[in-house]
Write an enzyme that holds these catalytic residues in place. Structure first.
Site, PDB file in Angstrom:
ATOM      1  N   ASP A  16       0.739  -1.050  -0.125  1.00  0.00           N
ATOM      2  CA  ASP A  16       0.076   0.119   0.020  1.00  0.00           C
ATOM      3  C   ASP A  16       0.721   1.288  -0.049  1.00  0.00           C
ATOM      4  O   ASP A  16       1.823   1.145   0.295  1.00  0.00           O
ATOM      5  CB  ASP A  16      -1.031  -0.080   1.250  1.00  0.00           C
ATOM      6  N   ASP A  18      -0.456   5.025   0.933  1.00  0.00           N
ATOM      7  CA  ASP A  18      -0.552   6.005   2.319  1.00  0.00           C
ATOM      8  C   ASP A  18      -0.754   5.061   3.431  1.00  0.00           C
ATOM      9  O   ASP A  18      -1.255   4.208   3.587  1.00  0.00           O
ATOM     10  CB  ASP A  18      -1.773   6.624   1.961  1.00  0.00           C
ATOM     11  N   ASP A 212      -1.271  -0.901   6.032  1.00  0.00           N
ATOM     12  CA  ASP A 212      -1.472  -0.352   7.147  1.00  0.00           C
ATOM     13  C   ASP A 212      -2.984  -0.427   7.869  1.00  0.00           C
ATOM     14  O   ASP A 212      -3.195   0.227   8.921  1.00  0.00           O
ATOM     15  CB  ASP A 212      -1.144   1.117   7.325  1.00  0.00           C
TER      16      ASP A 212
END
Length: 276
Positions: A16, A18, A212
């Protein structure tokens, strides 16, 4: 460093963006080193994002400004995955698209005709300028039989001023008016993972997803048959993991903790894997 990831060879990495590589416009600690290690050891990788606003070229420039050097072809967005999926389902058809350059350019590149009447699909992506007129048009086209597709289910997105309504929120409005739920292509749909793996000729058994968020990154990696790494530099705190009935393969403080693992994996392991 020893982790559960080392039980089997890791040949390909998906990550990922961000909350893993960057926060707002700043690189997170170790992000540039992680990408550099992948390139040094010739490891195939893709950076994934549910953000459908920007093209890979735009995102490459954003990452470059933060000090992370990633080629355009190593960036895979929900817009690209959506356009690829629809091209496989109904090549050369027409669509009414609500979105920005990341989505419209992806649809054009896959051969779609973008129109606002008599379309086969209504495709909803993220934009900073949702208009009442475009939402009304989408509702009327869906009522007439157009199939409803959305790039991703995220209901909000970050900004310097605070959360903004995103694709999932607008999709809920259209669903309330039509009774039709969209088919979401982006995470946590494992379809996005499979299209990413197919793009670089990788296999789920020897790939790892880094993210995240438990509800998108870890879930989609799990459902696609991959091992997963949850980093605690974004949306998920250690205490939040217990809320979910599934677990990541490994939990690490941040992406910097993966750099030594990349260095431990030698090209010889990748050659043996290919020969199997």
């Amino acid at each position: 460093m020893t982790t559960a990831l080392e039980d089997h060879p890791v040949h390909t990495w998906l990550t990922d963006m961000d909350g893993v590589l960057v926060h707002e416009q700043s690189a997170l600690p170790g992000a540039a080193d992680f990408i550099a290690a992948l390139q040094q050891f010739d490891r195939p990788f893709l950076v994934l994002t549910n953000n459908s606003i920007f093209t890979p070229r735009d995102l490459r420039a954003r990452l470059s400004r933060s000090g992370i050097d990633i080629p355009e072809q190593a960036i895979w967005t929900s817009a690209l995955a959506t356009a690829r999926f629809l091209a496989e389902q109904a090549p050369g058809s027409s669509a009414y698209v609500i979105g920005e350059a990341g989505l419209t350019s992806a649809m054009h590149e896959e051969g779609f005709i973008l129109a606002d009447t008599d379309v086969e699909f209504v495709v909803l992506g993220e934009t900073r300028t949702y208009s009442f007129e475009s939402i009304t048009r989408a509702i009327r086209l869906i009522d007439k039989g157009a199939k409803f597709i959305a790039t991703n289910p995220d209901v909000s997105g970050p900004s310097a001023e605070g959360p903004l309504p995103a694709t999932g929120s607008v999709a809920a409005m259209i669903t309330a008016a039509t009774g039709t739920h969209p088919y979401y292509v982006g995470k946590p749909n494992p379809l996005m993972m499979r299209t990413a793996l197919n793009r670089i000729g990788a296999h789920s058994e020897t790939s790892v997803m880094i993210g995240d968020r438990m509800d998108t990154d870890v879930k989609s990696g799990l459902e696609a048959g991959m091992r997963s790494v949850l980093v605690l530099t974004g949306s998920t705190a250690q205490r939040d993991i217990e809320k979910y009935p599934f677990r990541p393969t490994t939990v690490l403080p941040g992406i910097s903790d993966l750099v030594p693992l990349i260095e431990q994996l030698t090209p010889h392991e990748a050659v043996e894997l290919d020969e199997d």
